[in-house]
Design a protein around this motif. Structure first.
Motif, PDB file in Angstrom:
ATOM      1  N   ALA A 239       0.829  -1.203   0.000  1.00 47.26           N
ATOM      2  CA  ALA A 239       0.000   0.000   0.000  1.00 47.26           C
ATOM      3  C   ALA A 239       0.865   1.256   0.000  1.00 47.26           C
ATOM      4  CB  ALA A 239      -0.934  -0.001   1.210  1.00 47.26           C
ATOM      5  N   LEU A 240       1.891   1.255   0.835  1.00 44.99           N
ATOM      6  CA  LEU A 240       2.767   2.424   0.907  1.00 44.99           C
ATOM      7  C   LEU A 240       3.560   2.602  -0.377  1.00 44.99           C
ATOM      8  CD1 LEU A 240       3.891   4.791   2.490  1.00 44.99           C
ATOM      9  CD2 LEU A 240       5.528   3.228   3.584  1.00 44.99           C
ATOM     10  N   ARG A 241       4.034   1.506  -0.950  1.00 42.56           N
ATOM     11  CA  ARG A 241       4.770   1.597  -2.196  1.00 42.56           C
ATOM     12  C   ARG A 241       3.878   2.145  -3.316  1.00 42.56           C
ATOM     13  NH1 ARG A 241       9.678  -0.774  -2.278  1.00 42.56           N
ATOM     14  NH2 ARG A 241       9.655  -0.886  -4.549  1.00 42.56           N
ATOM     15  N   GLY A 242       2.605   1.787  -3.293  1.00 40.74           N
ATOM     16  CA  GLY A 242       1.685   2.323  -4.278  1.00 40.74           C
ATOM     17  C   GLY A 242       1.525   3.830  -4.135  1.00 40.74           C
ATOM     18  N   THR A 243       1.435   4.292  -2.898  1.00 37.90           N
ATOM     19  CA  THR A 243       1.332   5.726  -2.651  1.00 37.90           C
ATOM     20  C   THR A 243       2.611   6.447  -3.068  1.00 37.90           C
ATOM     21  OG1 THR A 243      -0.237   5.444  -0.832  1.00 37.90           O
ATOM     22  CG2 THR A 243       1.026   7.484  -0.860  1.00 37.90           C
ATOM     23  N   LYS A 246       2.581   6.910  -6.792  1.00 38.18           N
ATOM     24  CA  LYS A 246       1.718   8.016  -7.182  1.00 38.18           C
ATOM     25  C   LYS A 246       2.394   9.357  -6.920  1.00 38.18           C
ATOM     26  CE  LYS A 246      -1.903   6.844  -4.778  1.00 38.18           C
ATOM     27  NZ  LYS A 246      -3.260   6.888  -4.195  1.00 38.18           N
ATOM     28  N   PHE A 247       3.068   9.459  -5.770  1.00 38.70           N
ATOM     29  CA  PHE A 247       3.755  10.701  -5.434  1.00 38.70           C
ATOM     30  C   PHE A 247       4.844  11.012  -6.456  1.00 38.70           C
ATOM     31  CE2 PHE A 247       7.078  13.182  -3.364  1.00 38.70           C
ATOM     32  CZ  PHE A 247       6.345  14.202  -2.770  1.00 38.70           C
ATOM     33  N   LYS A 281      -2.448  16.145  -9.567  1.00 42.85           N
ATOM     34  CA  LYS A 281      -3.321  15.097  -9.036  1.00 42.85           C
ATOM     35  C   LYS A 281      -4.533  14.907  -9.938  1.00 42.85           C
ATOM     36  CE  LYS A 281      -5.680  13.724  -4.768  1.00 42.85           C
ATOM     37  NZ  LYS A 281      -5.971  14.111  -3.363  1.00 42.85           N
TER      38      LYS A 281
END
Length: 293
Positions: A239-243, A246-247, A281
């Motif tokens: 989940a964090l890697r996905g965020t 995106k960043f 975004k």
């Protein structure tokens, strides 16, 4: 020596690099402990290549990761512990044993729960390894075998949580510890109390007054978030890697937009940076307008 598709050639190369008189000086200085950071780095580079969908990089990074396995096996062979062929034999035996529904008889193949078989066989293997370690320790204690640095620093786990490797990445370690504790019933059964705990930990973080207190409370917050993700079957690291992905993408859009106007992000005030972020975004959403246009 020529390159080859034969795995034996890689083993030969590694052996040559470690040859006492003719090997590579850098490789000769390495040990199990000194190459650990490289193993971790290569693992993450494999993951990165997969996430970037780059087949050329993935092929190369898988080779680098495979080299780590050969490297450890060479060091082990030099220490008289095992060699690469032993590693291959061990994993093939494990896969065959753990998949009786694939490699076993008709009854095994017709079994309904492959996962149940997997867990049962894993438990059997764990018990066998514990018995082997205990036998080795007895031999060392009665003098029939010599004790070495590879005799084991923790021959028997004293806690249920000792079975979880402490060197795992923090988010994965937290998840696995929670899963292990849950096997004895120490777990929330619904998400509501976890969300309540999350609010409690957030308030405690806000009330923290020192750097150490904030660090402790942030750790509690992250641990609770891992628990919440686990309740919804969400891997926190993924989940964090996905965020993070995106960043990265949105920040690149900000850079492109600024460059199209001959501007530098470092020269812009925060409100303009935030405006670029909002546009990035929006443009990253399906059918969104371009951040540049």
């Amino acid at each position: 020596m020529q390159p080859s598709r034969d795995m034996k050639r890689l083993v030969e190369i590694m052996s040559a690099l470690r040859a006492p008189d003719t090997g590579c000086p850098w490789d000769l200085e390495q040990s199990f402990d000194t190459i650990i950071p490289y193993t971790i780095e290569e693992t993450f580079e494999v993951v990165d290549a997969i996430e970037r969908r780059d087949p050329d990089d993935l092929k190369e990074e898988l080779g680098d990761l495979l080299l780590q396995v050969v490297y450890y096996s060479q060091l082990a062979a030099e220490a008289g512990l095992f060699d690469f062929e032993d590693v291959v034999e061990g994993i093939t035996r494990k896969m065959i044993r753990r998949h009786p529904h694939v490699f076993g008889d008709a009854d095994a193949r017709n079994a309904r729960s492959a996962k149940g078989q997997w867990e049962r066989i894993k438990a059997e293997e764990k018990r066998e390894r514990a018995e082997a370690r205990a036998a080795r320790l007895r031999a060392e204690l009665d003098g029939t075998a010599e004790r070495s640095e590879w005799s084991g620093r923790n021959e028997a786990a004293t806690s249920l949580l000792d079975t979880v490797p402490g060197a795992l990445p923090a988010l994965t370690l937290a998840r696995k510890l929670q899963e292990k504790a849950a096997t004895v019933g120490f777990d929330w059964t619904t998400p509501e109390p976890i969300i309540a705990k999350l609010r409690e930990e957030t308030a405690e973080f806000e009330a923290a007054s020192t750097g150490q207190e904030r660090s402790d409370e942030l750790g509690d917050l992250l641990f609770t978030l891992v628990n919440l993700g686990r309740r919804y079957e969400i891997d926190p690291d993924s989940a964090l890697r996905g965020t993070v992905a995106k960043f990265r993408d949105r920040f690149r859009l900000m850079e492109v937009a600024a460059d199209s106007q001959s501007l530098r992000l470092a020269d812009l005030p925060l409100d303009e940076l935030e405006a670029l972020w909002v546009r990035a975004k929006r443009s990253s959403q399906p059918e969104a307008e371009s951040i540049i246009g």
